[in-house]
Design a protein around this motif. Structure first.
Motif, PDB file in Angstrom:
ATOM      1  N   SER A  35       0.822  -1.226   0.277  1.00 15.50           N
ATOM      2  CA  SER A  35      -0.031  -0.152   0.052  1.00 15.50           C
ATOM      3  C   SER A  35       0.859   1.139  -0.243  1.00 15.50           C
ATOM      4  O   SER A  35       0.315   2.378   0.223  1.00 15.50           O
ATOM      5  N   LYS A  36       2.115   1.203  -0.236  1.00 13.72           N
ATOM      6  CA  LYS A  36       3.053   2.237  -0.157  1.00 13.72           C
ATOM      7  C   LYS A  36       2.318   3.430  -1.313  1.00 13.72           C
ATOM      8  O   LYS A  36       1.875   3.012  -2.432  1.00 13.72           O
ATOM      9  N   THR A  37       2.462   4.685  -0.858  1.00 10.10           N
ATOM     10  CA  THR A  37       1.933   6.075  -1.498  1.00 10.10           C
ATOM     11  C   THR A  37       0.592   6.144  -1.675  1.00 10.10           C
ATOM     12  O   THR A  37       0.089   7.157  -2.039  1.00 10.10           O
ATOM     13  N   GLY A 204       7.738 -12.207  -5.823  1.00  9.11           N
ATOM     14  CA  GLY A 204       6.399 -12.157  -6.754  1.00  9.11           C
ATOM     15  C   GLY A 204       5.800 -10.880  -6.572  1.00  9.11           C
ATOM     16  O   GLY A 204       5.448 -10.706  -5.568  1.00  9.11           O
ATOM     17  N   MET A 205       5.586 -10.073  -7.543  1.00  9.11           N
ATOM     18  CA  MET A 205       5.098  -8.809  -7.502  1.00  9.11           C
ATOM     19  C   MET A 205       4.308  -8.908  -8.691  1.00  9.11           C
ATOM     20  O   MET A 205       3.736  -9.931  -9.047  1.00  9.11           O
ATOM     21  N   THR A 206       3.447  -7.593  -8.988  1.00  6.14           N
ATOM     22  CA  THR A 206       2.251  -7.791  -9.972  1.00  6.14           C
ATOM     23  C   THR A 206       2.757  -8.260 -11.331  1.00  6.14           C
ATOM     24  O   THR A 206       2.058  -9.261 -11.934  1.00  6.14           O
ATOM     25  N   ASP A 207       3.914  -8.143 -11.719  1.00  7.82           N
ATOM     26  CA  ASP A 207       4.164  -8.592 -13.030  1.00  7.82           C
ATOM     27  C   ASP A 207       5.077  -9.979 -13.267  1.00  7.82           C
ATOM     28  O   ASP A 207       5.193 -10.403 -14.150  1.00  7.82           O
ATOM     29  N   ARG A 221       3.978 -10.188  -2.918  1.00  6.71           N
ATOM     30  CA  ARG A 221       3.748  -8.677  -2.433  1.00  6.71           C
ATOM     31  C   ARG A 221       3.241  -7.967  -3.673  1.00  6.71           C
ATOM     32  O   ARG A 221       3.909  -7.608  -4.652  1.00  6.71           O
ATOM     33  N   ILE A 222       1.936  -7.804  -3.574  1.00  2.00           N
ATOM     34  CA  ILE A 222       1.125  -7.065  -4.764  1.00  2.00           C
ATOM     35  C   ILE A 222       0.783  -5.683  -4.655  1.00  2.00           C
ATOM     36  O   ILE A 222       0.058  -5.524  -3.488  1.00  2.00           O
ATOM     37  N   GLY A 223       1.167  -4.782  -5.363  1.00  3.48           N
ATOM     38  CA  GLY A 223       0.753  -3.309  -5.228  1.00  3.48           C
ATOM     39  C   GLY A 223      -0.237  -2.749  -6.382  1.00  3.48           C
ATOM     40  O   GLY A 223      -1.615  -2.814  -5.992  1.00  3.48           O
ATOM     41  N   ALA A 229      -1.895   1.951 -10.418  1.00  2.00           N
ATOM     42  CA  ALA A 229      -0.529   2.476 -10.457  1.00  2.00           C
ATOM     43  C   ALA A 229      -0.225   3.651  -9.409  1.00  2.00           C
ATOM     44  O   ALA A 229      -1.380   4.302  -8.950  1.00  2.00           O
ATOM     45  N   ARG A 230       1.107   3.685  -9.130  1.00  2.00           N
ATOM     46  CA  ARG A 230       1.276   4.649  -8.073  1.00  2.00           C
ATOM     47  C   ARG A 230       1.786   6.006  -8.649  1.00  2.00           C
ATOM     48  O   ARG A 230       2.251   6.053  -9.588  1.00  2.00           O
ATOM     49  N   ASP A 231       1.364   6.973  -8.187  1.00  2.00           N
ATOM     50  CA  ASP A 231       1.850   8.494  -8.404  1.00  2.00           C
ATOM     51  C   ASP A 231       2.784   8.855  -7.470  1.00  2.00           C
ATOM     52  O   ASP A 231       2.512   9.257  -6.449  1.00  2.00           O
TER      53      ASP A 231
HETATM   54  C1  LIG Z   1       6.384  -1.800  -4.557  1.00  2.00           C
HETATM   55  C2  LIG Z   1       6.924  -3.070  -4.282  1.00  2.00           C
HETATM   56  C3  LIG Z   1       6.224  -4.069  -4.576  1.00  2.00           C
HETATM   57  C4  LIG Z   1       4.786  -3.924  -5.255  1.00  2.00           C
HETATM   58  O1  LIG Z   1       4.963  -3.965  -6.473  1.00  2.00           O
HETATM   59  P1  LIG Z   1       3.629  -4.065  -7.407  1.00  2.00           P
HETATM   60  O2  LIG Z   1       4.628  -4.301  -8.950  1.00  2.00           O
HETATM   61  O3  LIG Z   1       3.166  -2.748  -7.775  1.00  2.00           O
HETATM   62  O4  LIG Z   1       2.926  -5.202  -7.662  1.00  2.00           O
HETATM   63  C5  LIG Z   1       6.294  -5.475  -3.890  1.00  2.00           C
HETATM   64  N1  LIG Z   1       7.398  -5.453  -3.213  1.00  2.00           N
HETATM   65  C6  LIG Z   1       8.473  -4.526  -3.010  1.00  2.00           C
HETATM   66  C7  LIG Z   1       9.715  -4.600  -2.370  1.00  2.00           C
HETATM   67  C8  LIG Z   1       7.909  -3.220  -3.421  1.00  2.00           C
HETATM   68  O5  LIG Z   1       8.873  -2.084  -3.231  1.00  2.00           O
END
Ligand SMILES: *Cc1c(COP(=O)(O)O)cnc(C)c1O
Length: 235
Positions: A35-37, A204-207, A221-223, A229-231
């Motif tokens: 949830s950063k930003t 593992g992140m969004t992509d 870890r999914i943002g 998208a983050r601004d």
């Molecule tokens: C921002 C971040 C994420 C999330 O990334 P998304 O591509 O937005 O899912 C996961 N892990 C770390 C360490 C991040 O800094």
């Protein structure tokens, strides 16, 4: 249904499908909502949709959010993970407020976190960050350094070593994503043999979450896929 609720449902569906596709149980893969930003209103929507674990990258922003939700009746049962680069002078705030830290990459920081963890809180759960593919990045240790750092971290009284974390260099090719994540999985399995409490492979992140799950991730870890998208233009 709100967009965030819908996104969470979609992401959870993709996690479950990715797990089933490689003959894993969906419950083996937890979802950390990054949830950063994003404002507290967005986090509140995710909480209303049942999400409990949140990841933050910036210490002060994270602490402000933790304090905000601690004051609310629905703040109970939330779990806060620090996933950003950690400087020594910010370690106390992490030790005092977060439940997890994913980015331990040197003994000095681990020692500070252990010393600064308040006695009334359970030990801080920590992951050792591995620099698995991104030579540009200054964060994370080399795989070869893992046994020694793990031994030292596991001996600290106010930390619980739970596993390892990585942020691979961006890569769009699935087989190449998989190859990098498999190196992490091998290191994780090795670590589990020496430390029975080790149960978390954060990758593992969004992509790249599908490849991460195929390789054995237990915590994605999914943002972006949840909150959009983050601004960074206001920062
Ligand atoms: C921002 C971040 C994420 C999330 O990334 P998304 O591509 O937005 O899912 C996961 N892990 C770390 C360490 C991040 O800094």
């Amino acid at each position: 249904m709100s967009t965030i609720q819908q996104n969470l449902q979609d992401v959870r569906g993709r996690i479950d499908a990715a797990a089933v596709n490689c003959a894993r149980a969906p419950e083996e893969v937890s979802l950390l909502a990054v949830s950063k930003t994003k404002p507290v209103a967005a986090i509140a929507e995710a909480i209303a949709a049942g999400q409990r674990a949140f990841g933050e990258n910036y210490v002060q922003e994270g602490v402000d959010k933790i304090r905000h939700f601690a004051a609310l009746p629905d703040g109970a049962g939330l779990e806060w993970h620090f996933i950003g680069p950690l400087q020594s002078n910010k370690s106390r705030l992490v030790a005092e407020h977060f439940d997890w830290c994913h980015t331990v990459d040197r003994l000095r920081i681990a020692q500070r976190l252990s010393d600064q963890r308040p006695a009334e809180l359970p030990p801080l759960n920590v992951l050792i960050q591995i620099n698995i593919s991104d030579e540009q990045s200054k964060s994370g240790i080399e795989l070869a350094q893992l046994p020694l750092l793990a031994q030292a971290v596991a001996a600290l009284p106010r930390l619980t070593l739970r596993g390892v974390m990585a942020i691979p260099a961006p890569e769009s090719d699935f087989p190449r994503q998989l190859a990098v994540f498999r190196q992490m999985a091998a290191a994780f399995q090795q670590l589990q043999q020496d430390y029975p409490q080790v149960d978390t492979l954060s990758m593992g992140m969004t992509d790249d979450m599908v490849a991460a799950i195929a390789a054995g991730s237990t915590l994605v870890r999914i943002g972006t896929a949840i909150f959009g998208a983050r601004d960074y233009s206001q920062a």
